[in-house]
Motif scaffolding. Structure first.
Motif, mmCIF file in Angstrom:
data_model
loop_
_atom_site.group_PDB
_atom_site.id
_atom_site.type_symbol
_atom_site.label_atom_id
_atom_site.label_comp_id
_atom_site.label_asym_id
_atom_site.label_seq_id
_atom_site.Cartn_x
_atom_site.Cartn_y
_atom_site.Cartn_z
ATOM 1 N N ILE A 81 58.501 17.340 42.484
ATOM 2 C CA ILE A 81 57.983 17.457 41.118
ATOM 3 C C ILE A 81 59.151 17.123 40.199
ATOM 4 O O ILE A 81 59.950 17.986 39.816
ATOM 5 N N PHE A 82 59.272 15.865 39.919
ATOM 6 C CA PHE A 82 60.479 15.311 39.294
ATOM 7 C C PHE A 82 60.877 16.064 38.029
ATOM 8 O O PHE A 82 62.058 16.312 37.792
ATOM 9 N N SER A 83 59.911 16.415 37.220
ATOM 10 C CA SER A 83 60.215 16.961 35.894
ATOM 11 C C SER A 83 60.956 18.290 35.940
ATOM 12 O O SER A 83 61.611 18.661 34.960
ATOM 13 N N ILE A 84 60.880 19.010 37.044
ATOM 14 C CA ILE A 84 61.542 20.312 37.101
ATOM 15 C C ILE A 84 62.921 20.231 37.739
ATOM 16 O O ILE A 84 63.633 21.231 37.802
ATOM 17 N N TYR A 85 63.303 19.044 38.190
ATOM 18 C CA TYR A 85 64.590 18.871 38.855
ATOM 19 C C TYR A 85 65.670 18.429 37.881
ATOM 20 O O TYR A 85 65.435 17.577 37.017
ATOM 21 N N ASP A 86 66.837 19.021 38.053
ATOM 22 C CA ASP A 86 68.027 18.477 37.432
ATOM 23 C C ASP A 86 68.437 17.241 38.237
ATOM 24 O O ASP A 86 68.335 17.236 39.469
ATOM 25 N N MET A 87 68.915 16.216 37.522
ATOM 26 C CA MET A 87 69.280 14.968 38.188
ATOM 27 C C MET A 87 70.729 14.619 37.882
ATOM 28 O O MET A 87 71.216 14.852 36.767
ATOM 29 N N GLY A 88 71.373 14.031 38.856
ATOM 30 C CA GLY A 88 72.760 13.659 38.642
ATOM 31 C C GLY A 88 73.115 12.355 39.309
ATOM 32 O O GLY A 88 72.476 11.939 40.274
ATOM 33 N N TRP A 89 74.120 11.731 38.767
ATOM 34 C CA TRP A 89 74.749 10.563 39.394
ATOM 35 C C TRP A 89 76.161 10.960 39.809
ATOM 36 O O TRP A 89 76.922 11.506 38.994
ATOM 37 N N ALA A 135 65.537 19.815 31.078
ATOM 38 C CA ALA A 135 65.232 19.841 29.649
ATOM 39 C C ALA A 135 65.786 18.630 28.910
ATOM 40 O O ALA A 135 65.532 18.467 27.713
ATOM 41 N N GLY A 136 66.554 17.809 29.633
ATOM 42 C CA GLY A 136 67.094 16.606 29.016
ATOM 43 C C GLY A 136 68.511 16.719 28.495
ATOM 44 O O GLY A 136 69.047 15.758 27.940
ATOM 45 N N ASN A 145 60.350 10.954 33.007
ATOM 46 C CA ASN A 145 59.557 11.810 33.891
ATOM 47 C C ASN A 145 58.219 11.170 34.268
ATOM 48 O O ASN A 145 57.665 11.464 35.331
ATOM 49 N N ALA A 146 57.716 10.306 33.427
ATOM 50 C CA ALA A 146 56.455 9.629 33.743
ATOM 51 C C ALA A 146 56.631 8.650 34.907
ATOM 52 O O ALA A 146 55.678 8.365 35.633
ATOM 53 N N THR A 158 84.668 1.196 40.466
ATOM 54 C CA THR A 158 84.194 0.726 41.760
ATOM 55 C C THR A 158 83.990 1.891 42.715
ATOM 56 O O THR A 158 84.906 2.690 42.942
ATOM 57 N N ALA A 159 82.782 1.997 43.239
ATOM 58 C CA ALA A 159 82.443 3.106 44.131
ATOM 59 C C ALA A 159 81.009 2.928 44.608
ATOM 60 O O ALA A 159 80.279 2.058 44.118
ATOM 61 N N ILE A 160 80.632 3.765 45.538
ATOM 62 C CA ILE A 160 79.216 3.912 45.868
ATOM 63 C C ILE A 160 78.667 4.996 44.946
ATOM 64 O O ILE A 160 79.243 6.089 44.864
ATOM 65 N N TYR A 161 77.573 4.701 44.289
ATOM 66 C CA TYR A 161 76.951 5.626 43.354
ATOM 67 C C TYR A 161 75.710 6.248 43.998
ATOM 68 O O TYR A 161 74.841 5.541 44.499
ATOM 69 N N TYR A 162 75.687 7.555 43.947
ATOM 70 C CA TYR A 162 74.608 8.317 44.580
ATOM 71 C C TYR A 162 73.803 9.077 43.529
ATOM 72 O O TYR A 162 74.357 9.652 42.587
ATOM 73 N N CYS A 163 72.525 9.143 43.783
ATOM 74 C CA CYS A 163 71.618 9.922 42.957
ATOM 75 C C CYS A 163 71.396 11.279 43.631
ATOM 76 O O CYS A 163 71.268 11.351 44.855
ATOM 77 N N ASN A 164 71.347 12.306 42.830
ATOM 78 C CA ASN A 164 71.102 13.655 43.345
ATOM 79 C C ASN A 164 70.003 14.321 42.532
ATOM 80 O O ASN A 164 69.957 14.190 41.306
ATOM 81 N N SER A 165 69.150 15.035 43.230
ATOM 82 C CA SER A 165 68.151 15.863 42.559
ATOM 83 C C SER A 165 68.287 17.289 43.074
ATOM 84 O O SER A 165 68.468 17.513 44.267
ATOM 85 N N ARG A 166 68.230 18.229 42.158
ATOM 86 C CA ARG A 166 68.457 19.614 42.548
ATOM 87 C C ARG A 166 67.606 20.541 41.705
ATOM 88 O O ARG A 166 67.622 20.486 40.478
ATOM 89 N N ALA A 167 66.868 21.391 42.398
ATOM 90 C CA ALA A 167 66.123 22.439 41.706
ATOM 91 C C ALA A 167 66.599 23.815 42.146
ATOM 92 O O ALA A 167 66.395 24.794 41.437
#
Length: 116
Positions: free
Chosen positions: A28-36, A54-55, A73-74, A90-99
Motif C-alpha cells: 500500500i504505497f501511500s503509507i510507506y516512507d520511501m528513500g533513495w 506525508a510528503g 501515490n497514484a 557515481t554509485a548504484i542507487y537503490y530504492c527503499n520502502s519502509r512502513a
C-alpha cells in the motif's frame, strides 16, 4: 509479492541530469516512507533522500540543492531528480520502502555513472 523496480540510471557527463524512478507493487504505497540510497564501490550504502508518507523530505548534505525526491501515490512511484551531477555521485542507487521494521523492502538498484 513486493517489488521495487528502479529505472533511469545511466552514463552522463558532469553537470548533466538524470531522473530515477522506482515503481512499487505489492504494497500500500501511500503509507510507506520511501528513500533513495546509494552505494559506491568500496563504500557503505548511504541515504541520499527520503520522503515520508506525508510528503516531508530530507536529504543528505551531498544532495541538498541538487537532488529532489518526489512521489506519486497514484502511480505507486517515487522519483529522484538529480541535477548538476558530479563524478562523486557515481554509485548504484537503490530504492527503499519502509512502513515498519518488518515491512522494509529494497529494489535491485540502478547504476549511475558520471564521467567525462
Amino acid at each position: 509479492q513486493v517489488q521495487l523496480v528502479e529505472s533511469g540510471g545511466g552514463l552522463v557527463q558532469p553537470g548533466e541530469s538524470l531522473r530515477l524512478s522506482c515503481a512499487a507493487s505489492g504494497i500500500i504505497f501511500s503509507i510507506y516512507d520511501m528513500g533513495w540510497y546509494r552505494q559506491a564501490p568500496g563504500k557503505q550504502r548511504e541515504l541520499v533522500a527520503h520522503i515520508n508518507s506525508a510528503g516531508s523530505t530530507n536529504y543528505a548534505d551531498s544532495a541538498k540543492g541538487r537532488f529532489t525526491i518526489s512521489r506519486d501515490n497514484a502511480k505507486n512511484t517515487v522519483y529522484l531528480q538529480m541535477n548538476s551531477l558530479k563524478p562523486e555521485d557515481t554509485a548504484i542507487y537503490y530504492c527503499n520502502s519502509r512502513a515498519s521494521i518488518r515491512h522494509d523492502f529494497w529494489g535491485q538498484g540502478t547504476q549511475v555513472t558520471v564521467s567525462a
